[in-house]
Structure formats: structure tokens, C-alpha cells
Design a protein around this motif. Structure first.
Motif, PDB file in Angstrom:
ATOM      1  N   ARG A  68      61.495   2.279  79.267  1.00 32.12           N
ATOM      2  CA  ARG A  68      60.346   3.099  79.612  1.00 32.12           C
ATOM      3  C   ARG A  68      60.321   4.374  78.776  1.00 32.12           C
ATOM      4  O   ARG A  68      61.361   4.907  78.395  1.00 32.12           O
ATOM      5  CB  ARG A  68      60.375   3.452  81.102  1.00 32.12           C
TER       6      ARG A  68
ATOM      7  N   THR B  14      58.392  11.144  79.298  1.00 32.76           N
ATOM      8  CA  THR B  14      57.420  12.171  78.935  1.00 32.76           C
ATOM      9  C   THR B  14      58.126  13.501  78.744  1.00 32.76           C
ATOM     10  O   THR B  14      58.800  13.996  79.654  1.00 32.76           O
ATOM     11  CB  THR B  14      56.325  12.306  80.001  1.00 32.76           C
TER      12      THR B  14
ATOM     13  N   HIS C 199      57.982  18.257  87.337  1.00 38.43           N
ATOM     14  CA  HIS C 199      58.503  18.728  86.067  1.00 38.43           C
ATOM     15  C   HIS C 199      59.921  19.274  86.243  1.00 38.43           C
ATOM     16  O   HIS C 199      60.265  19.815  87.294  1.00 38.43           O
ATOM     17  CB  HIS C 199      57.630  19.851  85.489  1.00 38.43           C
TER      18      HIS C 199
ATOM     19  N   ARG D  84      66.093  10.918  79.159  1.00 38.28           N
ATOM     20  CA  ARG D  84      65.961   9.958  80.257  1.00 38.28           C
ATOM     21  C   ARG D  84      66.920  10.297  81.390  1.00 38.28           C
ATOM     22  O   ARG D  84      66.574  10.202  82.564  1.00 38.28           O
ATOM     23  CB  ARG D  84      66.191   8.535  79.749  1.00 38.28           C
TER      24      ARG D  84
ATOM     25  N   LYS E  11      59.082  13.563  86.549  1.00 35.29           N
ATOM     26  CA  LYS E  11      58.326  12.666  85.689  1.00 35.29           C
ATOM     27  C   LYS E  11      58.107  13.257  84.303  1.00 35.29           C
ATOM     28  O   LYS E  11      57.745  12.544  83.364  1.00 35.29           O
ATOM     29  CB  LYS E  11      56.969  12.345  86.328  1.00 35.29           C
ATOM     30  N   VAL E  12      58.326  14.574  84.193  1.00 35.10           N
ATOM     31  CA  VAL E  12      58.133  15.271  82.918  1.00 35.10           C
ATOM     32  C   VAL E  12      59.323  16.185  82.671  1.00 35.10           C
ATOM     33  O   VAL E  12      59.688  16.979  83.543  1.00 35.10           O
ATOM     34  CB  VAL E  12      56.830  16.109  82.916  1.00 35.10           C
TER      35      VAL E  12
ATOM     36  N   ASP F 140      57.298  10.044  75.067  1.00 31.81           N
ATOM     37  CA  ASP F 140      55.869  10.334  75.199  1.00 31.81           C
ATOM     38  C   ASP F 140      55.728  11.849  75.080  1.00 31.81           C
ATOM     39  O   ASP F 140      55.917  12.584  76.051  1.00 31.81           O
ATOM     40  CB  ASP F 140      55.375   9.822  76.558  1.00 31.81           C
TER      41      ASP F 140
ATOM     42  N   ARG G  19      54.179  15.535  74.601  1.00 28.95           N
ATOM     43  CA  ARG G  19      53.039  16.423  74.813  1.00 28.95           C
ATOM     44  C   ARG G  19      53.493  17.818  74.343  1.00 28.95           C
ATOM     45  O   ARG G  19      54.620  18.223  74.610  1.00 28.95           O
ATOM     46  CB  ARG G  19      52.625  16.475  76.283  1.00 28.95           C
TER      47      ARG G  19
ATOM     48  N   THR H 130      49.539  16.904  81.432  1.00 30.91           N
ATOM     49  CA  THR H 130      50.460  15.915  82.009  1.00 30.91           C
ATOM     50  C   THR H 130      49.971  15.362  83.351  1.00 30.91           C
ATOM     51  O   THR H 130      50.716  14.662  84.035  1.00 30.91           O
ATOM     52  CB  THR H 130      51.858  16.544  82.216  1.00 30.91           C
TER      53      THR H 130
ATOM     54  N   ASP I 146      48.014  13.013  83.998  1.00 30.58           N
ATOM     55  CA  ASP I 146      47.992  11.553  84.042  1.00 30.58           C
ATOM     56  C   ASP I 146      49.369  10.972  84.336  1.00 30.58           C
ATOM     57  O   ASP I 146      49.486   9.842  84.814  1.00 30.58           O
ATOM     58  CB  ASP I 146      47.485  11.005  82.712  1.00 30.58           C
ATOM     59  N   VAL I 147      50.415  11.754  84.086  1.00 32.52           N
ATOM     60  CA  VAL I 147      51.783  11.305  84.344  1.00 32.52           C
ATOM     61  C   VAL I 147      52.214  11.640  85.761  1.00 32.52           C
ATOM     62  O   VAL I 147      52.794  10.819  86.471  1.00 32.52           O
ATOM     63  CB  VAL I 147      52.769  11.936  83.330  1.00 32.52           C
ATOM     64  N   THR I 148      51.924  12.868  86.191  1.00 35.67           N
ATOM     65  CA  THR I 148      52.379  13.323  87.510  1.00 35.67           C
ATOM     66  C   THR I 148      51.421  12.939  88.628  1.00 35.67           C
ATOM     67  O   THR I 148      51.824  12.860  89.789  1.00 35.67           O
ATOM     68  CB  THR I 148      52.549  14.852  87.521  1.00 35.67           C
TER      69      THR I 148
END
Length: 322
Positions: A14, A17, A42, A134, A143-144, A165, A167, A250, A252-254
Motif C-alpha cells: 500500500r 501518504t 496525521h 510505513r 493515515k498521513v 503518495d 503531497r 489530504t 481524500d485520504v483522511t
């Protein structure tokens, strides 16, 4: 690294982000990093590039107050990423950094015809970092991952990493304020550095770096990396508006559109961080008030101020620093 350590490393394909704060040091990046770490989903880690030297090698203090080897967060990150920090040859990693993660290496990083030797080093470094990011995400549950290293070279490396990913938050500050900050003697908390104070730079060198660093960041955005540009002055004057723009990067990720519940007008509580390197403010806890620091307008030598202004004028004007 031993076979046992390789087996202990976290796998998975995976993408991780990474919200990367990029720009010129002394531009308010540590303050921004601490606020981004308060966002829902985050986790801020400070300047991750320096983990190998400040943490693993020199055992400086984490922002939580513990020395690196006693911090349970970083201990677990090391176990998940590499089977433990003792399994990592730090001298080898730092030599690898010098070979690939430097401004002078950017032409090689972006060159599709790079030599096989450089590609092997770059791929190995990328894999090392991916496992680290990771593990941070796994241990924190975030998640970020927020990394405020700021170095353009690392941003370019992450942009080509298949499992990252990326940003980008491009942080700016008036170059005359940046140069003034670099001219000052700034003491650091005990146990967070070898010299006990931050480095100093000349006005001419700071001005040149301000132009080149910000130009390199802008060029990376033109390669398609999602980016939000934030000026330190605007962040302090209107934190909700500026942080809201970053949050959209972010969301869309969280799945969280407005993660700013921690912010109270121009103040927020620093609830704790595991920033491994960065400005001295990372060691603070409790309420932090956002106040615009423009002492350079009163205290910076007029000759230095004019020199920095002249050397940075074309790019400074683009970002509305008139």
C-alpha cells in the motif's frame, strides 16, 4: 542488515501518504509541522532526514522529552521497519544519504538515464525510507505522515517512490526575515544538538539559497505533485484559512474536511509530538500563541536588508513580498 531483521520488516504494497513541508529553513516550518500534527489522522515526525544522525547515532532527545533510544514510539517504529535500530548500519545509511539525497544530485535524480550504480543507491534509499514512513503510520495509526525536512532533494526522491503518495506544502517567508533569523545566535534545549545552538549563515548565502530552494520546489509542483503554497505571514495572521487549504490537500485520504478543532483563534495546545529533529519550538508543550515575528524590520542591519532584498527581488515579487 541481518536476515532476521529483513524477515521482521513490515511488508505490504500500500502507498503511504506523506505530507511533506518543503522550503527554506527558518520559515516557520516547525510551527507549521506542529499544527499539522494536530490534524485528525496525521502524525508529525519533524525533520525525518536527520533521524539517522540526531536519533539513531547521537541519541538526542525526541520532542516527547525522552532520548531517542528511550522513546517507546521510535523504538516500535524501528522494530517494525527494520527489526530494531541495532540492525541498521547508521554509517552506511548516512553515506547512502550523501550519495543520493543532496541538492547537487538533483540532475541525477530526475534523469531517466541515470547510471546503474546511482539507480541502485537511489532505489535502496527509497526502499529504506518507504519502510520508515510505513512504520510511522502503523505505529501512530495515522493515515498521513507529516515530514518537515524541507529539503527539495528528498521531495524529488519521494515524488518518484512507487509506494509514497506525496503531497507538498510549500512554506515561504519574507527572505529578509529568513536572513535575519539565520544571522541570530539561537540557543537550543539541552540534549537536542551537539553545538547547543543553531547554525548561522551570511546574508548573501541565505539570499542565494532562498531563491534556489523555492525555485526547485516550484519546479517539482510543475511535475504534477499536489501542492499548497503557504506564506508564514499569512499562516500566523489567519491560521484557519491557511490550514484549511492544507487540510483540503489530504481530505481524500483522511475523510475529514475540517480537522481544525484544535485551533482557538490564534492559539492552539501542543498536545505532544515525537518530532525527531527541527526547531526548538518542537520541545514546547501546552498553549502556543501565533504571533507574527517581524523583528527584522526593526533590528536587521539596513545594508544586509537591502542586499537580501536585491538578490531575491524577482522571485520575492512573484510571492508578493514587495
Amino acid at each position: 542488515m541481518t536476515d532476521t531483521a529483513e524477515a521482521a520488516q513490515g511488508g505490504g504494497s500500500r502507498a503511504v501518504t506523506v505530507l511533506y513541508v518543503c522550503g527554506m529553513p527558518r520559515s516557520g516550518s516547525t510551527l507549521l509541522d506542529l499544527m499539522l500534527g494536530q490534524f485528525v489522522g496525521h502524525c508529525d515526525v519533524g525533520e525525518l532526514f536527520y533521524l539517522w544522525q540526531s536519533g539513531v547515532e547521537r541519541n538526542f532527545r525526541c520532542a516527547c522529552g525522552e532520548h531517542f533510544d528511550a522513546c517507546p514510539f521510535w523504538g516500535e517504529v524501528g522494530r517494525r521497519a527494520y527489526g530494531g535500530w541495532t540492525q541498521v548500519d547508521v554509517a552506511d545509511v548516512r553515506a547512502l544519504q550523501r550519495r543520493v539525497d543532496a541538492t547537487g544530485k538533483l540532475p541525477l535524480i530526475v534523469n531517466s538515464r541515470m547510471s546503474q550504480a546511482f539507480r541502485r543507491d537511489l532505489d535502496r534509499y527509497t526502499e529504506l525510507l518507504t519502510k520508515l514512513y510505513r512504520a510511522v503510520a502503523d505505529v501512530s495509526g495515522a493515515k498521513v505522515v507529516v515530514d518537515s525536512t524541507k529539503r527539495p532533494s528528498l521531495a524529488y526522491i519521494l515524488a518518484r517512490a512507487p509506494q509514497i503518495d506525496l503531497r507538498l506544502v510549500h512554506v515561504l517567508r519574507d527572505p529578509r526575515g529568513v536572513a535575519y533569523s539565520w544571522s541570530q545566535v539561537v540557543e537550543l534545549p539541552e540534549g537536542t544538538s551537539a553545538k547547543g545552538r543553531m547554525n548561522q549563515r551570511s546574508a548573501r548565502l541565505t539570499a542565494r539559497r532562498w531563491v534556489t530552494v523555492n525555485a526547485m520546489v516550484a519546479a517539482l509542483a510543475r511535475r504534477g505533485v499536489p501542492r499548497v503554497t503557504v506564506r508564514y505571514e499569512d499562516l500566523v495572521r489567519d491560521p484557519r484559512a491557511e490550514l484549511g487549504r492544507i487540510a483540503a490537500l489530504t481530505a481524500d485520504v483522511t475523510g475529514v474536511v475540517d480537522p481544525l478543532g484544535f485551533l482557538r483563534d490564534n492559539e492552539f495546545d501542543q498536545a505532544g509530538s515525537h518530532a525527531v529533529a527541527g526547531g526548538r519550538i518542537r520541545m514546547r508543550s501546552g498553549p502556543i500563541t501565533l504571533a507574527l515575528d517581524e523583528k527584522w524590520r526593526r533590528e536587521y542591519a539596513p545594508g544586509h536588508r537591502r542586499l537580501v532584498g536585491a538578490l531575491t527581488w524577482p522571485l520575492r515579487r512573484r510571492y508578493d513580498y514587495r
